[in-house]
Design a protein around this motif. Structure first.
Motif, PDB file in Angstrom:
ATOM      1  N   ALA A 141      -7.502 -72.021  38.852  1.00 25.18           N
ATOM      2  CA  ALA A 141      -6.658 -73.210  38.754  1.00 25.18           C
ATOM      3  C   ALA A 141      -6.311 -73.474  37.305  1.00 25.18           C
ATOM      4  O   ALA A 141      -7.140 -73.299  36.407  1.00 25.18           O
ATOM      5  CB  ALA A 141      -7.366 -74.429  39.351  1.00 25.18           C
ATOM      6  N   GLY A 142      -5.062 -73.913  37.061  1.00 22.89           N
ATOM      7  CA  GLY A 142      -4.603 -74.270  35.728  1.00 22.89           C
ATOM      8  C   GLY A 142      -3.171 -74.769  35.797  1.00 22.89           C
ATOM      9  O   GLY A 142      -2.402 -74.365  36.679  1.00 22.89           O
ATOM     10  N   ASP A 143      -2.801 -75.618  34.862  1.00 22.22           N
ATOM     11  CA  ASP A 143      -1.467 -76.225  34.848  1.00 22.22           C
ATOM     12  C   ASP A 143      -0.519 -75.315  34.078  1.00 22.22           C
ATOM     13  O   ASP A 143      -0.437 -75.374  32.852  1.00 22.22           O
ATOM     14  CB  ASP A 143      -1.558 -77.618  34.207  1.00 22.22           C
ATOM     15  CG  ASP A 143      -0.249 -78.362  34.208  1.00 22.22           C
ATOM     16  OD1 ASP A 143       0.756 -77.828  34.712  1.00 22.22           O
ATOM     17  OD2 ASP A 143      -0.234 -79.503  33.700  1.00 22.22           O
ATOM     18  N   VAL A 144       0.242 -74.492  34.789  1.00 22.04           N
ATOM     19  CA  VAL A 144       1.065 -73.489  34.131  1.00 22.04           C
ATOM     20  C   VAL A 144       2.379 -74.031  33.584  1.00 22.04           C
ATOM     21  O   VAL A 144       3.005 -73.393  32.736  1.00 22.04           O
ATOM     22  CB  VAL A 144       1.353 -72.300  35.072  1.00 22.04           C
ATOM     23  CG1 VAL A 144       0.054 -71.619  35.477  1.00 22.04           C
ATOM     24  CG2 VAL A 144       2.149 -72.733  36.292  1.00 22.04           C
ATOM     25  N   ASN A 145       2.850 -75.200  34.064  1.00 16.89           N
ATOM     26  CA  ASN A 145       4.109 -75.757  33.558  1.00 16.89           C
ATOM     27  C   ASN A 145       3.921 -77.081  32.833  1.00 16.89           C
ATOM     28  O   ASN A 145       4.893 -77.792  32.552  1.00 16.89           O
ATOM     29  CB  ASN A 145       5.130 -75.906  34.684  1.00 16.89           C
ATOM     30  CG  ASN A 145       4.642 -76.812  35.815  1.00 16.89           C
ATOM     31  OD1 ASN A 145       3.477 -77.213  35.848  1.00 16.89           O
ATOM     32  ND2 ASN A 145       5.540 -77.129  36.733  1.00 16.89           N
ATOM     33  N   ASN A 146       2.679 -77.423  32.509  1.00 16.63           N
ATOM     34  CA  ASN A 146       2.349 -78.611  31.705  1.00 16.63           C
ATOM     35  C   ASN A 146       2.956 -79.889  32.261  1.00 16.63           C
ATOM     36  O   ASN A 146       3.482 -80.728  31.527  1.00 16.63           O
ATOM     37  CB  ASN A 146       2.799 -78.406  30.247  1.00 16.63           C
ATOM     38  CG  ASN A 146       2.028 -77.309  29.544  1.00 16.63           C
ATOM     39  OD1 ASN A 146       0.941 -76.919  29.979  1.00 16.63           O
ATOM     40  ND2 ASN A 146       2.578 -76.800  28.459  1.00 16.63           N
ATOM     41  N   ASP A 147       2.848 -80.051  33.585  1.00 15.77           N
ATOM     42  CA  ASP A 147       3.340 -81.279  34.216  1.00 15.77           C
ATOM     43  C   ASP A 147       2.206 -82.214  34.626  1.00 15.77           C
ATOM     44  O   ASP A 147       2.438 -83.231  35.283  1.00 15.77           O
ATOM     45  CB  ASP A 147       4.213 -80.961  35.427  1.00 15.77           C
ATOM     46  CG  ASP A 147       3.438 -80.298  36.569  1.00 15.77           C
ATOM     47  OD1 ASP A 147       2.252 -79.935  36.362  1.00 15.77           O
ATOM     48  OD2 ASP A 147       4.017 -80.142  37.662  1.00 15.77           O
ATOM     49  N   ALA A 178       8.807 -66.990  39.530  1.00 11.71           N
ATOM     50  CA  ALA A 178       8.085 -67.020  38.257  1.00 11.71           C
ATOM     51  C   ALA A 178       8.012 -65.650  37.602  1.00 11.71           C
ATOM     52  O   ALA A 178       7.672 -65.555  36.419  1.00 11.71           O
ATOM     53  CB  ALA A 178       6.680 -67.574  38.463  1.00 11.71           C
ATOM     54  N   GLY A 179       8.311 -64.591  38.346  1.00 13.64           N
ATOM     55  CA  GLY A 179       8.264 -63.253  37.774  1.00 13.64           C
ATOM     56  C   GLY A 179       6.909 -62.587  37.860  1.00 13.64           C
ATOM     57  O   GLY A 179       6.630 -61.658  37.095  1.00 13.64           O
ATOM     58  N   THR A 243       7.686 -70.588  30.252  1.00 16.70           N
ATOM     59  CA  THR A 243       8.246 -71.755  30.935  1.00 16.70           C
ATOM     60  C   THR A 243       8.856 -72.723  29.923  1.00 16.70           C
ATOM     61  O   THR A 243       8.180 -73.097  28.959  1.00 16.70           O
ATOM     62  CB  THR A 243       7.153 -72.475  31.742  1.00 16.70           C
ATOM     63  OG1 THR A 243       6.533 -71.538  32.616  1.00 16.70           O
ATOM     64  CG2 THR A 243       7.731 -73.639  32.539  1.00 16.70           C
ATOM     65  N   PRO A 244      10.108 -73.140  30.121  1.00 17.50           N
ATOM     66  CA  PRO A 244      10.705 -74.118  29.197  1.00 17.50           C
ATOM     67  C   PRO A 244       9.978 -75.461  29.272  1.00 17.50           C
ATOM     68  O   PRO A 244       9.349 -75.777  30.282  1.00 17.50           O
ATOM     69  CB  PRO A 244      12.153 -74.255  29.703  1.00 17.50           C
ATOM     70  CG  PRO A 244      12.382 -73.055  30.557  1.00 17.50           C
ATOM     71  CD  PRO A 244      11.064 -72.708  31.144  1.00 17.50           C
ATOM     72  N   PRO A 245      10.035 -76.250  28.213  1.00 14.44           N
ATOM     73  CA  PRO A 245       9.419 -77.586  28.239  1.00 14.44           C
ATOM     74  C   PRO A 245      10.024 -78.435  29.353  1.00 14.44           C
ATOM     75  O   PRO A 245      11.180 -78.262  29.726  1.00 14.44           O
ATOM     76  CB  PRO A 245       9.746 -78.165  26.856  1.00 14.44           C
ATOM     77  CG  PRO A 245      10.042 -76.972  26.000  1.00 14.44           C
ATOM     78  CD  PRO A 245      10.651 -75.952  26.899  1.00 14.44           C
ATOM     79  N   PRO A 250       7.757 -72.364  36.789  1.00 16.23           N
ATOM     80  CA  PRO A 250       7.331 -71.591  35.614  1.00 16.23           C
ATOM     81  C   PRO A 250       8.024 -70.239  35.546  1.00 16.23           C
ATOM     82  O   PRO A 250       8.530 -69.711  36.540  1.00 16.23           O
ATOM     83  CB  PRO A 250       5.824 -71.436  35.826  1.00 16.23           C
ATOM     84  CG  PRO A 250       5.629 -71.580  37.293  1.00 16.23           C
ATOM     85  CD  PRO A 250       6.678 -72.532  37.764  1.00 16.23           C
ATOM     86  N   ARG A 251       8.036 -69.668  34.342  1.00 14.78           N
ATOM     87  CA  ARG A 251       8.607 -68.347  34.101  1.00 14.78           C
ATOM     88  C   ARG A 251       7.598 -67.498  33.330  1.00 14.78           C
ATOM     89  O   ARG A 251       7.060 -67.930  32.311  1.00 14.78           O
ATOM     90  CB  ARG A 251       9.912 -68.461  33.286  1.00 14.78           C
ATOM     91  CG  ARG A 251      11.020 -69.231  33.980  1.00 14.78           C
ATOM     92  CD  ARG A 251      11.652 -68.417  35.117  1.00 14.78           C
ATOM     93  NE  ARG A 251      12.816 -69.095  35.678  1.00 14.78           N
ATOM     94  CZ  ARG A 251      12.758 -69.947  36.692  1.00 14.78           C
ATOM     95  NH1 ARG A 251      11.597 -70.229  37.250  1.00 14.78           N
ATOM     96  NH2 ARG A 251      13.864 -70.517  37.152  1.00 14.78           N
ATOM     97  N   PHE A 252       7.357 -66.299  33.829  1.00  8.83           N
ATOM     98  CA  PHE A 252       6.424 -65.384  33.186  1.00  8.83           C
ATOM     99  C   PHE A 252       7.099 -64.041  32.921  1.00  8.83           C
ATOM    100  O   PHE A 252       7.985 -63.620  33.666  1.00  8.83           O
ATOM    101  CB  PHE A 252       5.187 -65.157  34.065  1.00  8.83           C
ATOM    102  CG  PHE A 252       4.223 -66.320  34.107  1.00  8.83           C
ATOM    103  CD1 PHE A 252       3.118 -66.342  33.278  1.00  8.83           C
ATOM    104  CD2 PHE A 252       4.433 -67.381  34.975  1.00  8.83           C
ATOM    105  CE1 PHE A 252       2.221 -67.400  33.312  1.00  8.83           C
ATOM    106  CE2 PHE A 252       3.552 -68.447  35.024  1.00  8.83           C
ATOM    107  CZ  PHE A 252       2.436 -68.461  34.185  1.00  8.83           C
ATOM    108  N   ARG A 253       6.663 -63.360  31.862  1.00  9.71           N
ATOM    109  CA  ARG A 253       7.154 -62.022  31.525  1.00  9.71           C
ATOM    110  C   ARG A 253       5.970 -61.071  31.432  1.00  9.71           C
ATOM    111  O   ARG A 253       4.977 -61.355  30.763  1.00  9.71           O
ATOM    112  CB  ARG A 253       7.919 -62.050  30.196  1.00  9.71           C
ATOM    113  CG  ARG A 253       8.445 -60.681  29.740  1.00  9.71           C
ATOM    114  CD  ARG A 253       9.416 -60.841  28.557  1.00  9.71           C
ATOM    115  NE  ARG A 253       8.791 -61.544  27.444  1.00  9.71           N
ATOM    116  CZ  ARG A 253       8.152 -60.950  26.446  1.00  9.71           C
ATOM    117  NH1 ARG A 253       8.026 -59.627  26.425  1.00  9.71           N
ATOM    118  NH2 ARG A 253       7.628 -61.660  25.452  1.00  9.71           N
ATOM    119  N   ASP A 254       6.093 -59.939  32.102  1.00  6.45           N
ATOM    120  CA  ASP A 254       5.025 -58.947  32.102  1.00  6.45           C
ATOM    121  C   ASP A 254       4.961 -58.256  30.737  1.00  6.45           C
ATOM    122  O   ASP A 254       5.920 -57.600  30.316  1.00  6.45           O
ATOM    123  CB  ASP A 254       5.288 -57.916  33.201  1.00  6.45           C
ATOM    124  CG  ASP A 254       4.109 -56.972  33.418  1.00  6.45           C
ATOM    125  OD1 ASP A 254       3.242 -56.867  32.533  1.00  6.45           O
ATOM    126  OD2 ASP A 254       4.083 -56.331  34.483  1.00  6.45           O
TER     127      ASP A 254
END
Length: 586
Positions: A141-147, A178-179, A243-245, A250-254
């Motif tokens: 668990a974790g807040d990946v988009n800081n919301d 999210a990719g 991920t943009p503010p 969310p958006r991730f890049r490998d």
């Protein structure tokens, strides 16, 4: 490695060799200058008979979850599955998410349990978006988009899924958007802000390159589960969070290849993302089943270099590979440096890697007393946490065989499938004597250790808010168990919730804290994704012994900044907010 360290390795091998040769070990209000600290009154401490630390409260907890695991020797059935302790609705109470291994045709699904105001748990899975029915392995668990809402990542045989917390008890699978795509056998996972930009990146450890058509036998020629040595290793994956503010999807890049992780494959079952070399940047330790462990050291430029052997973490004290599985990372001897415990097979000794000097580790399992055990177990989920609040973390682990035994250890936990009973073993617990040595107190804790299960995951958190860390464990072919901490005459304590107000008030994963009290400095890192396929409550629990007051709290935040906060009375839960303390020099 320096010559002095090599000499110490040689000296430390002596007690190990002697033990092997002799057969040792069987089988209030915040201060004005303290505006960043917000305390919560705790419930009265539990009482119990002397010597007994745990009570099995599974039946009355409301957590009723059984792993519907197959019985056809399909290797993934034997590996899963995990647990998450987190507060998904931010009401201040710990909730529990259970991952289902999902044997084909079973109809079994993952389950989300919400803790009610009376302390019981209610199954809120239906309609939540979390009730997946796949071959689940682990979860974090974790807040990946800081919301401000913690999200879930679930690893599976053949997939990784990101469930975005929408609020109101609803989650949505946004993996493709999210990719995030991983068709391999994903097992452990962890969040890490490897470039210190304030966004949680994702590490996923892949297990073996499994061929489901391959059949394996035991030494008597009977079908049994395959060993990892029968298959090639795979790369541990790394995704950079872009991920943009402002929240949203969310958006991730490998970046697995560009980071350097792809160049060193393995058989990952355990992960610890923390600063191993003391430079203030998080590294990635991978526990590899039957292969040398890997340590990817952060080079501060988006790349990592594998340095496990040079830093003493690749092999056990005998210089050999082992079945590395569960992990725990804590300061066992009070020197301010993290020590790493890694579980192995019953016929092997576990590894206890103690930091000899910053960034250099020695397997000191004999020196810390962990060869002296009432029985030997194949360890999986494990925790280093201060159960009795004396100021030193204790050790617990759940066990379960990977090869058939006739019979397994008995009696079995209620509900364990007899087919799986052949692989069952009893959990264990060890008390830290305050000097970094451990004593087996399993026999004095029958409600935790008296019954056998095919133990896999183990997570810790303060479920009832009394300041004492409890345990939740899971095993194959049986039910999830809940053990309440009821240690009598506990010491003083404090529980820290480290948060990032500028980032949605999310948990400050990766931050390190030092609590000074009674002339001692107590260190810990906020990294819940350890143990085995599990994620602990994202708060730091410190036992303070006889010290009823804290002198100070120091925090090294994940972005590299340091702050000092005033102390105060112990025996409370405190929120410590980044940016509201007194700045310290690096």
């Amino acid at each position: 490695m320096k010559a002095a360290s090599l000499r110490r390795i040689a000296v430390n091998l002596v007690p190990w060799l002697l033990s092997v040769a002799t057969g040792c070990g069987p089988s209030g209000t915040p201060r004005t200058a303290d505006a960043a600290i917000h305390s919560v009154a705790a419930k009265p401490a539990a009482r119990a008979d002397a010597g007994s630390w745990f009570e099995d409260i599974t039946a009355k907890s409301g957590i009723h979850f059984v792993h519907a695991t197959g019985t056809n020797y399909f290797m993934p059935d034997q590996v899963g599955s995990g647990l998450v302790l987190f507060d998904f609705d931010r009401d201040g109470r710990v909730d529990v998410y259970c991952v289902q291994n999902g044997a084909e045709g079973s109809g079994a699904h993952n389950a989300l349990f919400h803790q009610e105001a009376d302390g019981s748990f209610r199954d809120v899975s239906a309609g939540s978006g979390t009730d997946l029915s796949h071959r689940g392995m682990g979860a974090i668990a974790g807040d990946v988009n800081n919301d401000g809402l913690p999200d879930l990542v679930i690893t599976e045989y053949g997939a990784v899924r990101l469930l975005l917390n929408l609020g109101g008890g609803k989650f949505r699978d946004v993996s493709k958007e999210a990719g995030i795509d991983d068709p391999r056998w994903a097992a452990p996972a962890s969040f890490i802000d490897f470039d210190r930009d304030g966004r949680l990146d994702l590490v996923v450890g892949n297990y073996v390159d499994f061929d489901p058509t391959q059949k394996c036998q035991d030494v008597q020629g009977r079908q049994d589960f395959c060993a990892p040595a029968a298959f090639a290793g795979t790369a541990t994956r790394l995704w950079h969070n872009e991920t943009p503010p402002g929240g949203g999807v969310p958006r991730f890049r490998d970046v697995t290849v560009s980071s350097g992780l792809a160049s060193s494959p393995g058989d990952a079952l355990g992960l610890v993302c923390a600063d191993f070399d003391g430079d203030g940047w998080p590294d990635i330790f991978v526990a590899d089943d039957g292969r040398p462990n890997r340590l990817f050291v952060n080079r501060h430029d988006g790349t990592f270099r594998e340095e496990a052997a040079a830093r003493g973490l690749a092999f056990n004290a005998m210089g050999r590979t082992a079945a590395n599985m569960g992990t725990a990372f804590a300061d066992g001897d009070g020197d301010g440096l993290g020590d790493l415990f890694v579980t192995h097979l019953a016929e092997e000794f576990h590894s206890y890697f103690r930091q000899d000097q910053r960034g250099i580790f020695l397997d000191s399992v004999a020196q810390v007393g962990l060869q002296q055990q009432g029985w030997r177990g194949t360890g999986f989920g494990t925790v280093l946490v201060d159960f009795d609040a004396d100021g030193s973390p204790d050790l617990a682990q759940v066990n379960g065989l990977v090869r058939r035994a006739t019979p397994g250890q008995t009696p079995l936990q209620p509900g364990v499938d007899p087919w799986w009973g052949r692989y069952a073993q009893r959990p264990q617990v060890f008390r830290n004597d305050g000097r970094g040595r451990f004593q087996d107190v399993s026999e004095a804790n029958p409600e935790l250790t008296g019954l056998a299960l095919v133990g896999r995951s183990l997570a810790t958190g303060d479920l009832d808010g009394d300041g004492a860390p409890d345990l939740v464990g899971a095993g194959l072919g049986g039910s999830v168990r809940v053990w309440r901490n009821r240690v009598p005459h506990r010491g003083h304590w404090v529980t820290l919730q480290l948060t990032e107000p500028r980032l949605g008030r999310r948990d400050a994963l990766g931050a390190e804290a030092v609590v000074t009290a009674g002339g001692r400095r107590h260190w810990a890192v906020l990294q819940p994704a350890t143990s085995y396929l599990s994620s602990h409550e994202p708060r730091l629990h410190f036992g303070l012994g006889a010290a009823g007051m804290m002198d100070a709290i120091e925090v090294l935040w994940a972005d590299g900044t340091r702050e000092r906060f005033e102390g105060g009375a112990a025996d409370r839960r405190i929120e410590v907010r980044h940016g509201e303390g007194k700045a310290m020099s690096p």
